[in-house]
Design a protein around this motif. Structure first.
Motif: not given
Length: 382
Positions: A10-12, A31-34, A118-121
């Motif tokens: 999440g990069a908020g 940083l990972l964001d959808r 989008p991280v799922r696991r």
């Protein structure tokens, strides 16, 4: 498998602040964001001075550059009484599409890497946390909002009714009048209120939010309640109408476990008194990033201790005030006391927008403002 010191999901504002804090300690940060940035985010867009203080400490002094300060606040009680006073320090209204992109840019300039994914696991393996089988990190910060995947991986569901609000937001032409934040509370649907936050470019962020009480709220109901509380605003001309959930801080999960920590909305850090979340996001993100980078194997313990020191007493007081404020006569009394006494107003602003506490003087003034013959809902002690 790619390996980094700290992965931030999440990069908020919470995630970007975590990345900035971790980079200041020399950690490699992903940083990972959808979404791609800039991107819109449903929000009231209000930025209090307290959030800017934290960002300045992280090396971001210009997060609201070019936007007009909003010097005052007007609060209308359910019974119709109101208080309008200058804020202790001006606030700003910066669309999240701009504000969040600026923080991400600052994190990238500091050396963090941003990737759309989008991280799922989320899996804990030995001395690493693995995300989707692709990235291994020494520690992970979950800053992925109200529907946090990281939060669910820790075994925590969404906030239940009574501790979750639903709000709708849009942009409308700003009405003529003083430059001020305006909050109009609802007598019929309390706890709920509408807001008008001028941006300074001829538009205002407008919206309505309400604490969910076990019954679903439809989009048309939210819009009708918004229009009823703000009759002078042409809500039909509003653009960018979007709804969003607000997980209130009255029901927070544990801050983390082992090498995984939660920040911002993922930790239900939304002020239950005002719905403010940006200050909590940047502060918790900063503390989470520092704990993840500095002590990855015990990040959750270090982070929980830092949160207690920084926000523990404030969160207890804000929860107490939110519980009291569920009773409409209490809100009328609070507004009456703030109108009579500038120090009461200041104390409430600090409690609702920052990390303030409800002091004995303010509580005494509130009790004194209760009209004769009205049941007194205030506790004798905190």
């Amino acid at each position: 498998m790619e390996t980094v010191d700290v992965a931030v999901v999440g990069a908020g504002p919470a995630g970007a602040s975590a990345a900035l804090a971790a980079r200041r300690l020399g950690a490699s940060v992903l940083l990972l964001d959808r979404a791609d940035f800039p991107r819109d985010k449903a929000c009231g867009d209000g930025i209090a001075a307290h959030a800017l203080d934290v960002l300045a400490e992280l090396g971001v002094p210009d997060a609201v550059a070019g936007y007009r300060p909003v010097p005052a606040l007007r609060l209308v009680a359910p019974g119709g009484g109101q208080v309008a006073r200058p804020l202790p320090r001006p606030a700003y209204t910066v669309p999240r599409q701009v504000f969040d992109a600026r923080l991400v840019a600052a994190a990238l300039a500091a050396g963090a890497e941003l990737r759309r994914h989008p991280v799922r696991r989320v899996e804990v393996r030995d001395e690493r946390v693995v995300l989707d089988g692709l990235v291994a990190a020494r520690a992970v910060v979950g800053a992925d909002g109200a529907g946090s995947v990281v939060r669910r991986a820790l075994g925590h569901g969404v906030n239940p009714a009574g501790h979750l609000a639903l709000a709708i937001r849009g942009y409308a032409p700003a009405a003529a009048g003083p430059v001020e934040q305006r909050i109009v509370t609802s007598a019929r649907h309390w706890p709920g209120y509408a807001w008008v936050f001028p941006i300074g470019d001829g538009r205002a962020n407008i919206g309505y939010g309400e604490v969910l009480a076990g019954r679903p709220l439809r989009r048309d109901q939210l819009l009708d309640r918004l229009a009823a509380l703000l009759p002078e605003i042409d809500t039909g001309a509003a653009t960018g109408i979007r709804a969003h959930h607000l997980p209130l801080s009255t029901r927070r999960p544990v801050p983390g476990r082992g090498r995984i920590v939660l920040a911002g909305d993922a930790l239900s850090l939304i002020n239950p008194f005002t719905g403010e979340g940006i200050f909590y996001a940047v502060l918790s993100g900063s503390l989470a990033g520092a704990a993840a980078a500095g002590s990855p194997h015990v990040a959750a313990d270090r982070y929980a201790a830092a949160l207690r020191r920084r926000l523990g007493r404030h969160l207890r007081h804000s929860s107490a005030v939110a519980w009291l404020a569920r009773r409409r006569p209490v809100v009328d009394t609070v507004v009456r006391a703030a109108d009579r006494d500038a120090e009461v107003f200041r104390s409430l602003v600090e409690l609702g927008l920052g990390d303030g506490r409800l002091d004995l003087r303010t509580l005494t003034r509130m009790v004194a403002a209760v009209p004769a013959g009205v049941n007194r809902h205030f506790p004798r002690r905190f």
